[in-house]
Design a protein around this motif. Structure first.
Motif, PDB file in Angstrom:
ATOM      1  N   ASN A 131       0.876  -1.647   0.051  1.00 20.88           N
ATOM      2  CA  ASN A 131       0.000  -0.115   0.121  1.00 20.88           C
ATOM      3  C   ASN A 131       0.853   0.927   0.224  1.00 20.88           C
ATOM      4  O   ASN A 131      -0.137   2.277   0.833  1.00 20.88           O
TER       5      ASN A 131
ATOM      6  N   GLY B 205      -0.137   5.127  -0.402  1.00 19.49           N
ATOM      7  CA  GLY B 205      -0.150   6.488  -0.021  1.00 19.49           C
ATOM      8  C   GLY B 205      -1.746   6.382   0.624  1.00 19.49           C
ATOM      9  O   GLY B 205      -2.410   5.172  -0.421  1.00 19.49           O
ATOM     10  N   GLY B 206      -2.131   7.316   0.482  1.00 19.47           N
ATOM     11  CA  GLY B 206      -3.817   7.679   0.247  1.00 19.47           C
ATOM     12  C   GLY B 206      -4.542   6.972   2.016  1.00 19.47           C
ATOM     13  O   GLY B 206      -3.985   6.133   2.679  1.00 19.47           O
ATOM     14  N   PRO B 207      -5.856   6.789   2.102  1.00 16.21           N
ATOM     15  CA  PRO B 207      -6.052   5.686   3.446  1.00 16.21           C
ATOM     16  C   PRO B 207      -5.339   4.859   3.597  1.00 16.21           C
ATOM     17  O   PRO B 207      -5.347   4.182   4.865  1.00 16.21           O
ATOM     18  N   ALA B 208      -4.953   3.898   2.854  1.00 19.89           N
ATOM     19  CA  ALA B 208      -5.339   2.365   3.172  1.00 19.89           C
ATOM     20  C   ALA B 208      -3.359   2.108   3.594  1.00 19.89           C
ATOM     21  O   ALA B 208      -3.818   1.015   4.755  1.00 19.89           O
TER      22      ALA B 208
ATOM     23  N   ASP C 190      -8.428  -5.593  -3.323  1.00 20.36           N
ATOM     24  CA  ASP C 190      -7.969  -4.309  -3.260  1.00 20.36           C
ATOM     25  C   ASP C 190      -6.879  -4.746  -2.574  1.00 20.36           C
ATOM     26  O   ASP C 190      -6.445  -5.276  -1.558  1.00 20.36           O
TER      27      ASP C 190
ATOM     28  N   SER D 152     -16.526   2.616   6.578  1.00 21.55           N
ATOM     29  CA  SER D 152     -15.952   2.501   5.278  1.00 21.55           C
ATOM     30  C   SER D 152     -15.592   1.142   4.043  1.00 21.55           C
ATOM     31  O   SER D 152     -15.378   0.506   4.922  1.00 21.55           O
TER      32      SER D 152
ATOM     33  N   GLU E  27     -12.640   0.455   3.111  1.00 17.90           N
ATOM     34  CA  GLU E  27     -11.622   0.103   3.602  1.00 17.90           C
ATOM     35  C   GLU E  27     -11.144  -0.664   5.014  1.00 17.90           C
ATOM     36  O   GLU E  27     -11.178  -1.795   4.645  1.00 17.90           O
TER      37      GLU E  27
END
Length: 435
Positions: A129, A132-135, A303, A371, A373
């Protein structure tokens, strides 16, 4: 003076082995109850009555004036799990103060293995992951080992495995929980309120003074514990940290002639509530993720969050734990116990990939309710745990057959004092070495 070599996964003393056996029985029963509760939650969340399940999770109770108007799901993760971590704190302190692990040579292996089992899964998840980002916030999810779940599986598939492996797994998982709590406190505290955090130390200090004086009056201790928990919750630090601090406050060493130490007494009273109620209720509310049928399940597998967690649990845990154990042996010149083989350590490290209670908690803290995720993380935790259990079953079942004969011989090899000779030999050898 002859110096005895350090043995990896060596037998502990007979009192320690007896204590661990009693503890394992509670954890095993709790693991079965937890699995049943999680299965009910998962099935209910994917049934035609899923809306009823979601309504139940969102029912709010508690005093609004104290900022404790929480949903049932929040009460399970913030409140009931504090009991789980209180018991974990008691057990961890006992291991290092009065258990066999007060010897640094014995403690080095499970502690190093726990750190290895945290670092490698986190690196694997972060690598997958890295965009970056929310993951990326979920890097700590695959680092946790579930004590009750793993011990329940081990009890079913490995009844003849050496007790040293069970002790090692228990200690590794407890240290793992401590690391997880430190991670939660440091990395998953978004808004820190200094005043409630400072005030929290007042009831905690009073609780500590009372238990150090061996006070056991519930009408004094429970209100102080609840006040410590409530102020920790108001501070923004996850409230389960209060459970660990309260556990660490309880004295382990008994006073002369007083019988069991206070930590042992508290653990005897609170362990059944933790394994039989707190963890299963949390599992019921946390495991209820709507998979969305076969297509939704297949979609979640692609994912990056799902891949990171599954590979972290299934691959990262075994690599980290086995590598750390090998390095301890390599650089300290410690040797594996004569009764064990390295494949036993590998099988145990795969079993440690079962992450459930704390992993689901960290999933919630990482992504928040509702969410995509978070949904994928819950699917991944369940999938990674099941796969780890299956692979470990294959390895350890083969080893279980090898140890069955040894186990039968040891059961026959006991004197009238009820202590197996192998434990007496271990004690005698240790005394001879010290002399």
């Amino acid at each position: 003076m002859h110096q005895q070599k350090t043995r990896l996964f060596s037998r502990g003393s007979w009192p320690e082995a007896t204590r661990i056996s009693d503890l394992l029985r509670l954890e095993t029963v709790g693991g079965v109850i937890m699995l049943a509760a999680a299965a009910i939650g998962l099935i209910w969340a994917n049934s035609p009555w899923a809306s009823v399940y979601e309504t139940l999770r969102s029912v709010e109770i508690g005093p609004e004036s104290l900022h404790l108007r929480l949903s049932l799901a929040e009460w399970a993760s913030d409140g009931l799990l504090a009991i789980f971590f209180f018991v974990a704190g008691l057990e961890l302190k006992r291991e290092f103060v009065a258990g066999d692990l007060r010897d640094p040579r014995r403690a080095a292996v499970p502690v190093a293995a726990a750190f290895g089992g945290v670092a490698v899964p986190a690196l694997i998840y972060t690598g997958i992951n890295l965009g970056g980002g929310p993951a990326l916030a979920g890097w700590a999810i695959p680092t946790a080992t579930d004590i009750a779940f793993a011990l329940a599986v081990l009890a079913v598939i490995g009844r003849c495995l050496p007790s040293a492996l069970r002790t090692f797994l228990l200690t590794l998982a407890v240290v793992d929980d401590l690391i997880a709590i430190v991670i939660i406190a440091l990395f998953y505290t978004d808004h820190l309120s200094v005043l409630p955090l400072a005030l929290m130390f007042v009831p905690l200090a009073l609780f500590t003074v009372l238990v150090q004086r061996r006070v056991r009056s519930w009408w004094l201790l429970i209100p102080l514990a609840v006040a410590t928990w409530a102020l920790m919750h108001a501070s923004g630090v996850h409230a389960t940290v209060a459970g660990v601090l309260l556990g660490f406050a309880v004295p382990v060493i008994r006073r002369c002639g007083e019988g069991p130490g206070l930590a042992e007494i508290f653990q005897h009273h609170w362990q059944p509530l933790s394994t039989g109620v707190a963890v299963p209720v949390f599992a019921f509310f946390a495991a209820g993720v709507s998979i969305g049928g076969l297509s939704g399940f297949v979609s979640s597998l692609t994912d990056s969050v799902t891949l990171g967690i599954v590979l972290g649990l299934l691959v990262g845990k075994p690599i980290g734990i086995t590598a750390a154990t090998y390095l301890v042996a390599r650089f300290t010149k410690a040797e594996l116990d004569d009764d064990l083989a390295w494949i036993d350590a590998v099988g145990l490290s795969v079993l440690a990939g079962i992450g459930f209670t704390v992993a689901l908690l960290v999933s919630e803290l990482s992504f928040g309710e509702g969410s995509s995720e978070y949904s994928n993380a819950k699917v991944a935790v369940l999938l990674g745990s099941v796969l780890s259990a299956l692979v470990a079953t294959v390895i350890l079942r083969m080893r279980n057959r090898v140890y069955r004969r040894i186990h039968e011989e040891e059961n026959r090899d006991a004197d009238n004092d009820g202590i197996p000779d192998v434990h007496q030999e271990t004690t005698q050898n240790s005394r001879a070495t010290n002399e």
